[in-house]
Design a protein around this motif. Structure first.
Motif, PDB file in Angstrom:
ATOM      1  N   ASN A 247       0.571  67.902  36.482  1.00  0.00           N
ATOM      2  CA  ASN A 247      -0.172  68.513  35.391  1.00  0.00           C
ATOM      3  C   ASN A 247       0.761  69.081  34.337  1.00  0.00           C
ATOM      4  O   ASN A 247       0.369  69.300  33.201  1.00  0.00           O
ATOM      5  CB  ASN A 247      -1.062  69.640  35.922  1.00  0.00           C
ATOM      6  CG  ASN A 247      -2.204  69.106  36.754  1.00  0.00           C
ATOM      7  OD1 ASN A 247      -2.690  68.011  36.500  1.00  0.00           O
ATOM      8  ND2 ASN A 247      -2.631  69.868  37.747  1.00  0.00           N
ATOM      9  N   ASP A 248       1.993  69.339  34.735  1.00  0.00           N
ATOM     10  CA  ASP A 248       2.864  70.032  33.822  1.00  0.00           C
ATOM     11  C   ASP A 248       4.314  69.574  33.893  1.00  0.00           C
ATOM     12  O   ASP A 248       4.800  69.167  34.939  1.00  0.00           O
ATOM     13  CB  ASP A 248       2.842  71.535  34.117  1.00  0.00           C
ATOM     14  CG  ASP A 248       2.549  72.344  32.871  1.00  0.00           C
ATOM     15  OD1 ASP A 248       3.106  72.005  31.827  1.00  0.00           O
ATOM     16  OD2 ASP A 248       1.754  73.301  32.952  1.00  0.00           O
ATOM     17  N   ILE A 249       4.952  69.668  32.769  1.00  0.00           N
ATOM     18  CA  ILE A 249       6.379  69.411  32.661  1.00  0.00           C
ATOM     19  C   ILE A 249       6.926  70.373  31.613  1.00  0.00           C
ATOM     20  O   ILE A 249       6.325  70.560  30.556  1.00  0.00           O
ATOM     21  CB  ILE A 249       6.680  67.943  32.278  1.00  0.00           C
ATOM     22  CG1 ILE A 249       8.194  67.731  32.111  1.00  0.00           C
ATOM     23  CG2 ILE A 249       5.928  67.522  31.040  1.00  0.00           C
ATOM     24  CD1 ILE A 249       8.578  66.276  31.921  1.00  0.00           C
ATOM     25  N   ASP A 250       8.045  71.006  31.935  1.00  0.00           N
ATOM     26  CA  ASP A 250       8.609  72.010  31.036  1.00  0.00           C
ATOM     27  C   ASP A 250      10.082  71.702  30.816  1.00  0.00           C
ATOM     28  O   ASP A 250      10.794  71.299  31.748  1.00  0.00           O
ATOM     29  CB  ASP A 250       8.458  73.403  31.648  1.00  0.00           C
ATOM     30  CG  ASP A 250       8.658  74.510  30.615  1.00  0.00           C
ATOM     31  OD1 ASP A 250       8.886  74.196  29.428  1.00  0.00           O
ATOM     32  OD2 ASP A 250       8.585  75.691  30.994  1.00  0.00           O
ATOM     33  N   PHE A 251      10.529  71.865  29.582  1.00  0.00           N
ATOM     34  CA  PHE A 251      11.939  71.651  29.241  1.00  0.00           C
ATOM     35  C   PHE A 251      12.585  72.979  28.871  1.00  0.00           C
ATOM     36  O   PHE A 251      11.992  73.788  28.151  1.00  0.00           O
ATOM     37  CB  PHE A 251      12.066  70.685  28.059  1.00  0.00           C
ATOM     38  CG  PHE A 251      11.485  69.323  28.317  1.00  0.00           C
ATOM     39  CD1 PHE A 251      12.142  68.420  29.140  1.00  0.00           C
ATOM     40  CD2 PHE A 251      10.291  68.933  27.734  1.00  0.00           C
ATOM     41  CE1 PHE A 251      11.612  67.165  29.379  1.00  0.00           C
ATOM     42  CE2 PHE A 251       9.751  67.682  27.960  1.00  0.00           C
ATOM     43  CZ  PHE A 251      10.421  66.802  28.790  1.00  0.00           C
ATOM     44  N   LYS A 252      13.789  73.178  29.384  1.00  0.00           N
ATOM     45  CA  LYS A 252      14.568  74.358  29.031  1.00  0.00           C
ATOM     46  C   LYS A 252      15.958  73.909  28.582  1.00  0.00           C
ATOM     47  O   LYS A 252      16.601  73.101  29.244  1.00  0.00           O
ATOM     48  CB  LYS A 252      14.691  75.307  30.231  1.00  0.00           C
ATOM     49  CG  LYS A 252      13.360  75.902  30.690  1.00  0.00           C
ATOM     50  CD  LYS A 252      12.730  76.755  29.618  1.00  0.00           C
ATOM     51  CE  LYS A 252      11.384  77.301  30.040  1.00  0.00           C
ATOM     52  NZ  LYS A 252      10.698  78.015  28.933  1.00  0.00           N
ATOM     53  N   LYS A 253      16.385  74.470  27.468  1.00  0.00           N
ATOM     54  CA  LYS A 253      17.685  74.087  26.913  1.00  0.00           C
ATOM     55  C   LYS A 253      18.814  74.488  27.850  1.00  0.00           C
ATOM     56  O   LYS A 253      19.829  73.779  27.970  1.00  0.00           O
ATOM     57  CB  LYS A 253      17.867  74.744  25.541  1.00  0.00           C
ATOM     58  CG  LYS A 253      19.169  74.398  24.856  1.00  0.00           C
ATOM     59  CD  LYS A 253      19.252  75.068  23.490  1.00  0.00           C
ATOM     60  CE  LYS A 253      20.572  74.744  22.803  1.00  0.00           C
ATOM     61  NZ  LYS A 253      20.673  75.403  21.467  1.00  0.00           N
ATOM     62  N   GLU A 254      18.650  75.626  28.520  1.00  0.00           N
ATOM     63  CA  GLU A 254      19.685  76.130  29.423  1.00  0.00           C
ATOM     64  C   GLU A 254      19.033  76.803  30.620  1.00  0.00           C
ATOM     65  O   GLU A 254      17.811  77.048  30.617  1.00  0.00           O
ATOM     66  CB  GLU A 254      20.593  77.125  28.697  1.00  0.00           C
ATOM     67  CG  GLU A 254      19.841  78.271  28.058  1.00  0.00           C
ATOM     68  CD  GLU A 254      20.708  79.094  27.133  1.00  0.00           C
ATOM     69  OE1 GLU A 254      21.882  78.713  26.939  1.00  0.00           O
ATOM     70  OE2 GLU A 254      20.210  80.116  26.630  1.00  0.00           O
ATOM     71  N   ILE A 255      19.828  77.094  31.612  1.00  0.00           N
ATOM     72  CA  ILE A 255      19.306  77.772  32.796  1.00  0.00           C
ATOM     73  C   ILE A 255      19.097  79.240  32.448  1.00  0.00           C
ATOM     74  O   ILE A 255      20.048  79.962  32.154  1.00  0.00           O
ATOM     75  CB  ILE A 255      20.261  77.621  33.993  1.00  0.00           C
ATOM     76  CG1 ILE A 255      20.394  76.133  34.344  1.00  0.00           C
ATOM     77  CG2 ILE A 255      19.760  78.408  35.192  1.00  0.00           C
ATOM     78  CD1 ILE A 255      21.354  75.846  35.476  1.00  0.00           C
ATOM     79  N   ILE A 256      17.850  79.670  32.476  1.00  0.00           N
ATOM     80  CA  ILE A 256      17.485  81.017  32.073  1.00  0.00           C
ATOM     81  C   ILE A 256      17.575  81.988  33.256  1.00  0.00           C
ATOM     82  O   ILE A 256      17.951  81.593  34.367  1.00  0.00           O
ATOM     83  CB  ILE A 256      16.066  81.033  31.472  1.00  0.00           C
ATOM     84  CG1 ILE A 256      15.066  80.417  32.465  1.00  0.00           C
ATOM     85  CG2 ILE A 256      16.040  80.263  30.157  1.00  0.00           C
ATOM     86  CD1 ILE A 256      13.643  80.359  31.965  1.00  0.00           C
ATOM     87  N   GLU A 257      17.206  83.248  33.031  1.00  0.00           N
ATOM     88  CA  GLU A 257      17.280  84.254  34.076  1.00  0.00           C
ATOM     89  C   GLU A 257      16.390  83.866  35.255  1.00  0.00           C
ATOM     90  O   GLU A 257      15.332  83.269  35.095  1.00  0.00           O
ATOM     91  CB  GLU A 257      16.838  85.627  33.532  1.00  0.00           C
ATOM     92  CG  GLU A 257      17.758  86.200  32.467  1.00  0.00           C
ATOM     93  CD  GLU A 257      17.359  85.768  31.061  1.00  0.00           C
ATOM     94  OE1 GLU A 257      16.641  84.745  30.939  1.00  0.00           O
ATOM     95  OE2 GLU A 257      17.753  86.446  30.107  1.00  0.00           O
ATOM     96  N   TYR A 258      16.835  84.247  36.455  1.00  0.00           N
ATOM     97  CA  TYR A 258      16.126  83.856  37.668  1.00  0.00           C
ATOM     98  C   TYR A 258      14.682  84.353  37.696  1.00  0.00           C
ATOM     99  O   TYR A 258      13.794  83.646  38.173  1.00  0.00           O
ATOM    100  CB  TYR A 258      16.870  84.369  38.910  1.00  0.00           C
ATOM    101  CG  TYR A 258      18.203  83.697  39.125  1.00  0.00           C
ATOM    102  CD1 TYR A 258      18.326  82.314  39.010  1.00  0.00           C
ATOM    103  CD2 TYR A 258      19.341  84.427  39.442  1.00  0.00           C
ATOM    104  CE1 TYR A 258      19.544  81.676  39.203  1.00  0.00           C
ATOM    105  CE2 TYR A 258      20.566  83.807  39.641  1.00  0.00           C
ATOM    106  CZ  TYR A 258      20.663  82.431  39.516  1.00  0.00           C
ATOM    107  OH  TYR A 258      21.868  81.814  39.709  1.00  0.00           O
ATOM    108  N   GLN A 259      14.446  85.564  37.199  1.00  0.00           N
ATOM    109  CA  GLN A 259      13.077  86.071  37.223  1.00  0.00           C
ATOM    110  C   GLN A 259      12.160  85.262  36.313  1.00  0.00           C
ATOM    111  O   GLN A 259      10.966  85.081  36.607  1.00  0.00           O
ATOM    112  CB  GLN A 259      13.024  87.563  36.848  1.00  0.00           C
ATOM    113  CG  GLN A 259      13.560  87.907  35.466  1.00  0.00           C
ATOM    114  CD  GLN A 259      15.019  88.304  35.513  1.00  0.00           C
ATOM    115  OE1 GLN A 259      15.793  87.704  36.255  1.00  0.00           O
ATOM    116  NE2 GLN A 259      15.384  89.317  34.737  1.00  0.00           N
TER     117      GLN A 259
END
Length: 257
Positions: A37-49
């Motif tokens: 249902n979903d796919i998400d893109f992140k430019k970099e590895i963000i904070e764990y929380q």
């Protein structure tokens, strides 16, 4: 679980625009992980929380995939590689143990044949459908990012707080999945369970001489006893007998007798 290979991932790149073809990538994700249902893109590895919040929201919404190293406009820029142990320890601070996810890296060597992928690393985070234990909530809060006693759910491209309607739907899907889990047991499993129940059901429940003497003595002595309100009304043997009866009926239904 079959994973995307370097070449599979590379096949989703449009070399003319140096961007991922989202249609091709979604098709690959559906092929390897099943329809998502979903796919998400992140430019970099963000904070764990923040990652944990995404995992919680996706798990409550049927699963999904997060790819780190891809911009919002689908350009592959690569992400910094972090220690796998540190990554999972950071996530498990907030995500319960019964919530399953998988993470792995796709690495590309320095080679012009890889185009924009050359020398870059991408982290793929896969959250499978797992309504069996949903809804999931964080086991630890973190400021305003993750709150306790809150059910997050994925809505379009954001992570919001589930409404009562959302929660009802999650619970309905959990009940349905629990039922399917039970109904998919093999005949061999049912038989083994029945054998185990029989081990707890004695052939004879006769009273011993010692018990008879004890009963006679107890009848001659008056003692003020307080009723234990927590003691089950049904005996253990009666309970096991009922389970055996139910299991036998289940086996009969299974083999259509």
């Amino acid at each position: 679980m079959q994973r995307l290979s370097n070449q599979d991932f590379l096949n989703a790149l449009d070399f003319e625009t140096n961007k991922l073809d989202i249609v091709t990538l979604k098709r690959l994700l559906e092929e390897y992980y099943g329809e998502k249902n979903d796919i998400d893109f992140k430019k970099e590895i963000i904070e764990y929380q923040k990652i944990s919040k995404i995992i919680l929201a996706m798990a409550n919404n049927g699963g999904g995939v997060v790819i780190f190293g891809i911009t919002d406009d689908h350009k592959p820029v690569g992400a910094e590689k972090v220690d796998a142990t540190d990554f999972n320890v950071g996530i498990r601070k907030y995500v319960p143990e019964n919530l399953k996810y998988e993470d792995y890296y796709v690495d590309y060597k320095e080679d012009e044949m890889y185009g924009e992928f050359s020398g870059k690393t991408f982290l793929i985070l896969y959250i499978p459908q797992q309504y069996r234990f949903a809804p999931f909530m964080a086991i630890k809060k973190s400021g305003e990012v993750i709150k306790d006693n809150v059910i997050y759910i994925r809505k379009n491209t954001s992570n919001g707080i589930a409404s009562q309607t959302d929660i009802n739907e999650i619970i309905e899907k959990r009940i349905y999945e629990e039922y399917n889990d039970l109904s998919e047991l093999t005949l061999e499993t049912h038989i083994e369970q029945l054998k185990t129940l029989y081990k707890y059901s004695p052939k004879s429940i006769g009273v011993t001489l010692g018990e008879k003497v004890g009963n006679q003595i107890s009848q001659s002595i008056t003692v003020d006893n307080k009723i234990n309100e927590h003691h089950p009304q049904e005996s253990f043997n009666a309970f096991i007998g009922d389970l055996i009866k139910r299991k036998k009926n289940k086996i009969k239904q299974y083999i259509e007798v």
